[in-house]
Design a protein around this motif. Structure first.
Motif, PDB file in Angstrom:
ATOM      1  N   LEU A 115       0.812  -1.024   0.019  1.00  8.44           N
ATOM      2  CA  LEU A 115      -0.017   0.037  -0.019  1.00  8.44           C
ATOM      3  C   LEU A 115       0.719   1.279   0.189  1.00  8.44           C
ATOM      4  O   LEU A 115       0.553   2.185  -0.802  1.00  8.44           O
ATOM      5  N   PRO A 116       1.924   1.519   0.752  1.00 10.27           N
ATOM      6  CA  PRO A 116       2.823   2.509   0.816  1.00 10.27           C
ATOM      7  C   PRO A 116       3.178   2.912  -0.447  1.00 10.27           C
ATOM      8  O   PRO A 116       3.440   4.108  -1.064  1.00 10.27           O
ATOM      9  N   PHE A 126       6.677  -6.799  -4.962  1.00  5.45           N
ATOM     10  CA  PHE A 126       7.497  -6.317  -3.640  1.00  5.45           C
ATOM     11  C   PHE A 126       6.650  -5.519  -2.788  1.00  5.45           C
ATOM     12  O   PHE A 126       5.795  -4.913  -3.145  1.00  5.45           O
ATOM     13  N   ASP A 127       7.213  -5.347  -1.556  1.00 10.55           N
ATOM     14  CA  ASP A 127       6.521  -4.873  -0.375  1.00 10.55           C
ATOM     15  C   ASP A 127       5.239  -5.700  -0.095  1.00 10.55           C
ATOM     16  O   ASP A 127       4.431  -5.006   0.348  1.00 10.55           O
ATOM     17  N   TYR A 178       1.656   6.096  -2.332  1.00  5.68           N
ATOM     18  CA  TYR A 178       2.788   7.411  -2.523  1.00  5.68           C
ATOM     19  C   TYR A 178       3.828   7.260  -3.585  1.00  5.68           C
ATOM     20  O   TYR A 178       4.173   8.527  -4.113  1.00  5.68           O
ATOM     21  N   GLN A 179       4.384   6.116  -3.931  1.00  4.37           N
ATOM     22  CA  GLN A 179       5.316   6.134  -5.073  1.00  4.37           C
ATOM     23  C   GLN A 179       4.966   5.825  -6.291  1.00  4.37           C
ATOM     24  O   GLN A 179       5.518   6.490  -7.273  1.00  4.37           O
ATOM     25  N   PHE A 180       4.090   5.271  -6.605  1.00  5.44           N
ATOM     26  CA  PHE A 180       3.661   4.823  -7.813  1.00  5.44           C
ATOM     27  C   PHE A 180       2.039   5.254  -8.247  1.00  5.44           C
ATOM     28  O   PHE A 180       1.477   4.533  -9.003  1.00  5.44           O
ATOM     29  N   ALA A 181       1.605   6.211  -7.298  1.00  3.01           N
ATOM     30  CA  ALA A 181       0.097   6.519  -7.362  1.00  3.01           C
ATOM     31  C   ALA A 181      -0.298   7.000  -9.097  1.00  3.01           C
ATOM     32  O   ALA A 181      -1.473   6.693  -9.265  1.00  3.01           O
ATOM     33  N   SER A 182       0.970   7.570  -9.513  1.00  5.47           N
ATOM     34  CA  SER A 182       0.380   8.251 -10.938  1.00  5.47           C
ATOM     35  C   SER A 182       0.770   7.024 -11.916  1.00  5.47           C
ATOM     36  O   SER A 182       0.580   7.523 -13.124  1.00  5.47           O
TER      37      SER A 182
END
Length: 404
Positions: A126-127, A165-166, A131-135
């Motif tokens: 989710l993070p 990953f994650d 936040y990192q790949f939302a776009s």
């Protein structure tokens, strides 16, 4: 004792093999070692492996007996691609894998390098997605890209490990939907549970592996990091639930606090769980770790398990005779089993036994009274130095006392 916890090479706790302890385990018949030193290990800040470095490390990994070598990511640079190509050409024995994004160009690079397979990375946590790949990704576009890349790679004859990953920070309903959609519409060879931030407990890992196995009827792999000091423990927990491939890096290299250390995980699985590694050369572990320490420029902690200086260094005088005759009364495994040497050093904690042993080894005779004087002087010298005495320092001190 059942003969597994006590062998000629180690003596570990018999409780590891207790039926009540192991009754809920689902240990696989075989565990494969996937080493990621050349990719994830090089992501250690400040570490740069040249092409020759990568080839040398790959040769060492093949010689010691790992099953798979993650040789790098061809898209990073031409040098990386050249190194992977050369490693693949050498037919070292282990399967050569490369790291790929969910895009066909990366698969083509893997094919061009002669790799046997790919580690197909795409986020699931989710993070990362928020936040990192939302776009970049929605659930639908992410699934589609992964499916298309897996199918493309399989058409090219590659082994495919899907690496969401994650994973340990993924929302479970989303993760299950993602895995179900991907594996229903493509045919990866395995799926990895990835603890990218080293933030799951052993019990949390066991739970997550069970949940993944509910929706994935494929071999499961595990990739852990060490941010809370749990990388080895969470890898063990995953194996307890039946994970068949463990990822590691020599010396625990890797981003931030590093990945699970190859030397710790393979020794632990062998001695603590009884898992066989018939082709693995345990007595070459120390040489492997020391050479990678030099190549990487990253010094090992002196008390690093298996590979460090201190695990088989003894300053305490009590028990020296036992140490000489029955070392497994002191150590959980023998130093020579992992290619190490026992070292007796002199200092504040030394006693009559250790002084007598050091003198005998040097061919020096002394009376009981002289030994007592040497013990006292050794303790004082160790306190003054705030460390141990090197052998030449101790011998010089002893001779001075004997000649007075």
């Amino acid at each position: 004792m059942n003969g597994k916890e006590w062998t000629e090479n180690w003596w570990v706790s018999e409780y590891n093999y207790n039926d009540d302890v192991r009754k809920d385990f689902h240990l696989p018949q075989k565990v494969e070692i996937h080493d990621a030193t050349l990719r994830d290990g090089e992501q250690t800040p400040g570490v740069v492996f040249t092409k020759d470095d990568k080839i040398r490390i790959a040769e060492l990994l093949a010689e010691i007996g790992v099953d798979r070598i993650e040789a790098g990511m061809p898209a990073v640079s031409q040098s990386d691609a050249d190194a992977i190509r050369e490693i693949a050409k050498r037919n070292l024995g282990p399967k050569i894998m490369v790291f790929c994004r969910a895009m066909k160009d990366d698969v083509d690079r893997a094919v061009d390098c002669g790799a046997n397979g790919i580690i197909l990375e795409a986020p699931s946590g989710l993070p990362k997605l928020k936040y990192q790949f939302a776009s970049k990704w929605t659930e639908e576009t992410l699934s589609e890209a992964v499916i298309n890349t897996i199918n493309y790679a399989k058409d090219k004859g590659l082994f495919v490990n899907y690496f969401p990953f994650d994973t340990t920070r993924a929302e479970l309903p989303f993760l299950k939907r993602l895995l179900t959609t991907v594996t229903s519409n493509s045919n990866p060879d395995s799926v990895t549970v990835v603890d990218t931030t080293g933030s799951v407990t052993p019990m949390g890992m066991r739970y997550l592996v069970r949940q993944v196995k509910e929706v994935v009827n494929l071999p499961i792999e595990v990739h852990t990091h060490n941010d809370f000091g749990l990388g080895t423990a969470t890898t063990f927990a995953a194996v307890e639930e039946g994970v068949q491939v463990v990822h590691s890096c020599i010396n625990g290299l890797g981003e931030r606090t590093g990945n699970t250390a190859l030397e710790e995980i393979v020794l632990g699985l062998r001695a603590l769980y009884g898992i066989e590694f018939p082709n693995f050369k345990f007595n070459q572990l120390a040489a492997l770790t020391k050479e990678v320490e030099i190549i990487s420029g990253k010094k090992l902690a002196q008390n690093k398990p298996v590979a460090g200086l201190l695990p088989f260094t003894r300053e305490i005088g009590l028990g020296m005779k036992v140490l000489e005759d029955y070392p497994l009364a002191i150590f959980p495994f023998l130093p020579d089993f992992v290619g190490q040497k026992m070292k007796i050093v002199m200092g504040k904690k030394s006693g009559k036994e250790s002084v007598a042993m050091k003198l005998e080894a040097a061919g020096i005779e002394a009376t009981k009274e002289q030994i007592q004087d040497i013990v006292k002087a050794t303790k004082q010298a160790g306190i003054a130095k705030r460390g141990w005495l090197e052998d030449d320092e101790f011998i010089e001190l002893a001779k001075k006392i004997l000649n007075d």
